[in-house]
Design an enzyme around this catalytic site. Sequence first.
Site, short mmCIF file in Angstrom:
data_model
loop_
_atom_site.label_atom_id
_atom_site.label_comp_id
_atom_site.label_asym_id
_atom_site.label_seq_id
_atom_site.Cartn_x
_atom_site.Cartn_y
_atom_site.Cartn_z
N ARG A 180 17.16 26.76 62.87
CA ARG A 180 15.73 27.02 63.11
C ARG A 180 15.01 25.70 63.29
NH1 ARG A 180 11.54 30.62 59.43
NH2 ARG A 180 12.34 29.33 57.74
N ASP A 462 8.72 28.99 49.87
CA ASP A 462 8.73 28.02 50.96
C ASP A 462 7.34 27.98 51.56
OD1 ASP A 462 8.50 30.28 52.52
OD2 ASP A 462 10.44 30.05 53.52
#
Length: 557
Positions: A180, A462
């Site tokens: 990613r 996160d």
Amino acid sequence: MVKKEFYGSLDGVQILGSISNKPAYEGAPTTQANILTKKAVAFIALLHRTFNKTRIELLKNRDIIQEKIDSGNYKLDFLPETKAIRDDLTWKGPTLGPGLIDRRAEITGPTTRKMVINALNTPVYTYMTDFEDSSSPTWENMVDGQVNLYDATRKQIELPTPKKYYKVDFSKPTPTLIVRPRGWHLVDDHILVDGEPISGSLMDFGLYFFHNAKESIANGFGPYFYLPKMEHYLEARLWNNVFNVAQDILEIPRGTIRATVLIETLPASFQMDEIIFELRDHSAGLNCGRWDYMFSTIKKLRNKSQHLLPDRDQVLMTSPFMAAYVKRLIKICHTRHVHAMGGMAALIPIKNDPAANEIAMGNVRKDKLREVLAGHDGSWIAHPALEPICTSVFDEHMKTPNQIHIIPDTAEVTPDQLIETQIEGGRITEKGIRQNLYIGLCYMEAWLRGSGCVAINNLMEDAATAEVSRTQLWQWVTHRAVLTDTGATLTPELSSSLLAEETEKLLKIAPVGNKFELAASLFKPEITGESFSDFLTTLLYPSITTVGEPVDLNTLE
């Protein structure tokens, strides 16, 4: 005719971050200098020069749409100009890529060397390694992450430490690697191309692709990616154009790349068909990026008091707007013959408390059961210990490698259902405010120290989960929410006072050298309604960026 090897020019390129040609530890096979070579840097500069103008235009389009939503002049809806794409049920995605047929358990995490090794040793099918939400984009993190993936692809990754020697057991099958890159909105100030910072997306994608595309193909899979935070199908078209150009330059057949798109913004949920269509032969399906989706819903509807969300722990996947988005994603993906991936359960094992851990793991099992029964083809985990739960649930209820062949016979989701944010019994409380402040402070402080994935209160937080905390606080204070537990109205003064209290508590127990005061100073304008940053990462990024004198490009390998 002699074939011309073309990657682009280094003229006008400046590297303002240091490049080490020394191994990170004795015997390490790869250095930063092996990654930032002349050809690799020229390659990413070429991608930037070719596509950055379009990237900037698309980001401006986001701002225009947000302004229209804020002013009440824009209603989120299915786009009339793409109706033919949605209505045409004959077009499909590509055949499934090698190593991407079975994705029932997919582990995710940052590109740190230890995490990469642990993830590759986990008996899951696929592994998304992350330069985005679970990484703090310091120069060292971004370049060292590329070093780690270079070594992982070549099956030479290891890490000696005083306590343990980490090494991947490549005698066993390892998960298919998916990368990613950072989202379109992020840049990296350490590389300038013609005087402007390079796109973080193109830097992350380009360096990994340049060094590892052919090696991954030789390993039996391909260069695979997760694409984050898109808000429009034209942003997917941009990625598709990047893929085609990159494959052409390295003489790799078009369609070799596969990309899974995270549907983690509210506008993208109205354009799922279009996003798959734009990626065409590169599509590997869509993923329910649940936490960012909550964040985006708050952000897009932030000026509308009727869309106030309750305390974060009351916003569940069964909440109306979340359930509608999942339902639509699965039906569209299976209609187009691509994967519909589930999201992240943020719970992690609780050590030294068996009773609490049993409850937490039971909740993980319920979440994965909901996903497989809804029709998802796989799901995310953030910790290796959750693999048996996720795998066993999907093994029991999904006997085939995926369930793409099952198209749900359900009514079409309406635009109003996608923005139905009213939650029955929802409460906004001082406890919820303090929880958001605590999570925001702890995450921001860790991010400022270079860590983008943090365990807080037995949850793996996160950037996406921290964004929910930040934007909820902005939304509540801006609309003067009345707290159901105290009866108080949340004003900027009360919000500021609670922030000071939570900061003081943390400072009393924090080690010397912590960054809580800096985190609080950056957080305060956001939670008092004084400002609203588009992203927490763009707010914090200047505080972790240290540029130096330009590197002499003649010294690159």
